[in-house]
Design a protein around this motif. Structure first.
Motif, short mmCIF file in Angstrom:
data_model
loop_
_atom_site.label_atom_id
_atom_site.label_comp_id
_atom_site.label_asym_id
_atom_site.label_seq_id
_atom_site.Cartn_x
_atom_site.Cartn_y
_atom_site.Cartn_z
N MET A 111 0.74 -1.74 -0.41
CA MET A 111 -0.24 0.06 0.05
C MET A 111 1.00 1.82 -0.20
N SER A 112 1.93 1.41 0.51
CA SER A 112 2.56 2.44 1.17
C SER A 112 3.32 2.93 -0.78
N LYS A 113 3.80 1.51 -1.32
CA LYS A 113 4.60 2.03 -2.52
C LYS A 113 3.56 2.68 -3.95
N ASP A 114 2.32 1.96 -3.66
CA ASP A 114 1.14 2.43 -4.73
C ASP A 114 1.09 3.84 -4.13
N ASN A 115 0.91 4.59 -2.26
CA ASN A 115 0.56 5.53 -2.64
C ASN A 115 1.40 6.41 -3.07
N ILE A 116 3.24 5.85 -2.73
CA ILE A 116 4.30 6.87 -3.21
C ILE A 116 4.06 7.13 -4.67
N GLU A 117 3.24 6.13 -5.34
CA GLU A 117 3.64 6.11 -6.83
C GLU A 117 2.57 7.32 -7.57
N ARG A 118 1.18 7.70 -6.37
CA ARG A 118 0.42 8.37 -6.36
C ARG A 118 1.14 9.81 -5.88
N GLN A 119 1.64 9.87 -5.15
CA GLN A 119 2.41 10.57 -4.51
C GLN A 119 3.07 11.76 -5.87
N VAL A 120 4.38 10.51 -5.69
CA VAL A 120 5.24 10.82 -7.02
C VAL A 120 4.70 11.83 -8.28
N GLU A 121 4.02 10.97 -8.92
CA GLU A 121 2.25 11.66 -10.22
C GLU A 121 1.88 13.45 -8.96
N MET A 122 1.69 13.21 -8.25
CA MET A 122 1.17 14.25 -8.01
C MET A 122 2.57 15.46 -7.54
N ALA A 123 3.15 15.23 -7.60
CA ALA A 123 4.36 16.10 -7.68
C ALA A 123 4.64 16.69 -8.79
N LYS A 124 4.78 15.49 -10.10
CA LYS A 124 4.95 15.88 -11.06
C LYS A 124 3.93 16.81 -11.91
N VAL A 125 2.46 16.68 -11.49
CA VAL A 125 1.26 17.83 -11.93
C VAL A 125 1.90 19.46 -11.28
N ARG A 126 2.47 18.93 -10.06
CA ARG A 126 2.96 20.03 -9.01
C ARG A 126 3.50 20.90 -9.89
N ASN A 127 4.87 20.41 -11.11
CA ASN A 127 5.61 21.19 -11.21
C ASN A 127 5.36 21.71 -12.07
N GLN A 128 4.83 20.57 -13.22
CA GLN A 128 4.10 21.08 -14.18
C GLN A 128 2.97 22.40 -14.73
N MET A 129 2.18 22.83 -12.88
CA MET A 129 1.78 23.98 -12.91
C MET A 129 2.80 25.39 -12.09
N TYR A 130 3.97 25.04 -11.66
CA TYR A 130 4.49 25.68 -11.22
C TYR A 130 5.79 26.36 -12.32
N ASN A 131 5.02 25.41 -13.01
CA ASN A 131 6.16 26.52 -14.14
C ASN A 131 5.52 27.05 -15.39
N LEU A 132 4.09 27.12 -15.04
CA LEU A 132 3.06 28.32 -15.45
C LEU A 132 3.06 29.25 -15.46
N LEU A 133 3.59 29.06 -13.72
CA LEU A 133 3.46 30.46 -13.30
C LEU A 133 5.17 31.80 -13.72
N THR A 134 4.05 32.85 -13.71
CA THR A 134 5.43 34.45 -13.79
C THR A 134 6.24 33.93 -12.98
N PRO A 135 8.27 35.14 -13.27
CA PRO A 135 8.51 35.01 -11.89
C PRO A 135 7.47 35.10 -10.85
N GLU A 136 6.88 36.87 -10.57
CA GLU A 136 6.47 37.12 -9.78
C GLU A 136 5.58 36.41 -8.74
N GLN A 137 5.20 35.56 -9.82
CA GLN A 137 3.71 34.23 -8.75
C GLN A 137 5.06 33.95 -8.67
N LYS A 138 6.06 33.20 -8.89
CA LYS A 138 6.71 32.09 -8.55
C LYS A 138 7.56 32.82 -6.48
N THR A 139 7.84 33.86 -6.79
CA THR A 139 8.61 34.78 -5.87
C THR A 139 6.85 34.66 -4.72
N ALA A 140 6.23 35.38 -5.20
CA ALA A 140 4.23 35.25 -4.32
C ALA A 140 4.58 33.53 -3.57
#
Length: 165
Positions: A111-140
């Protein structure tokens, strides 16, 4: 006896984590798109309570919001759902007449391995979202993150539960 209590505590904590993940994974209608960028009812409660998310306090354009919604939809479609059979197997192990530590450990690890896979996928998506931000938004965003970390450091330490004593 003490070791059994620690294992039981670990199992219950794992089940709580998985249960909270189920809240996000359960609705496939698109109603949970909002959790990732602060646009839904969970995010904008006037009393300050509600689920914290990465993009709280960052003013996003409508185009950025739409891109983030699209990323979340794509992620949800490719991400495996929580395995109810795993949770049922853990429940049977916990409620068995005789405690089988090896079986519980094996199930918890799966169950922990499955949870890790979900969290890695979530982190990947959040990274993609973060990279949509402007430099000012990243600072905020960085400033808000720092404020949250300071607030967490000031919070009193959690009290051990009776099962850990």
């Amino acid at each position: 006896m003490r070791k059994v209590n620690k294992v039981t505590t670990l199992i219950m904590a794992s089940m709580l984590v998985l249960g909270s993940q189920a809240a996000f994974a359960g609705d496939k209608t698109g109603a949970t798109d909002s959790w990732c960028y602060g646009d839904g009812p969970m995010m904008n409660k006037k009393d300050g309570r509600g689920h914290h998310n990465m993009f709280d306090g960052v003013n996003l354009t409508e185009q950025q919001r739409q891109q983030m919604r699209d990323l979340m939809r794509q992620s949800r479609q490719s991400q495996p759902r929580l395995d109810i059979a795993d949770r049922e197997a853990m429940h049977k192990l916990v409620t068995a007449d005789k405690f089988d530590e090896a079986a519980v450990r094996a199930q918890a690890e799966k169950m922990s391995k499955d949870n890790i896979e979900r969290q890695v996928e979530m982190a990947k998506v959040r990274n993609q979202m973060y990279n949509l931000l402007t430099p000012e938004q990243k600072t905020a965003l960085s400033q808000k993150h720092q404020q949250r970390m300071e607030k967490m450091q000031q919070a009193p330490a959690a009290q051990p539960s009776s099962a850990q004593k």
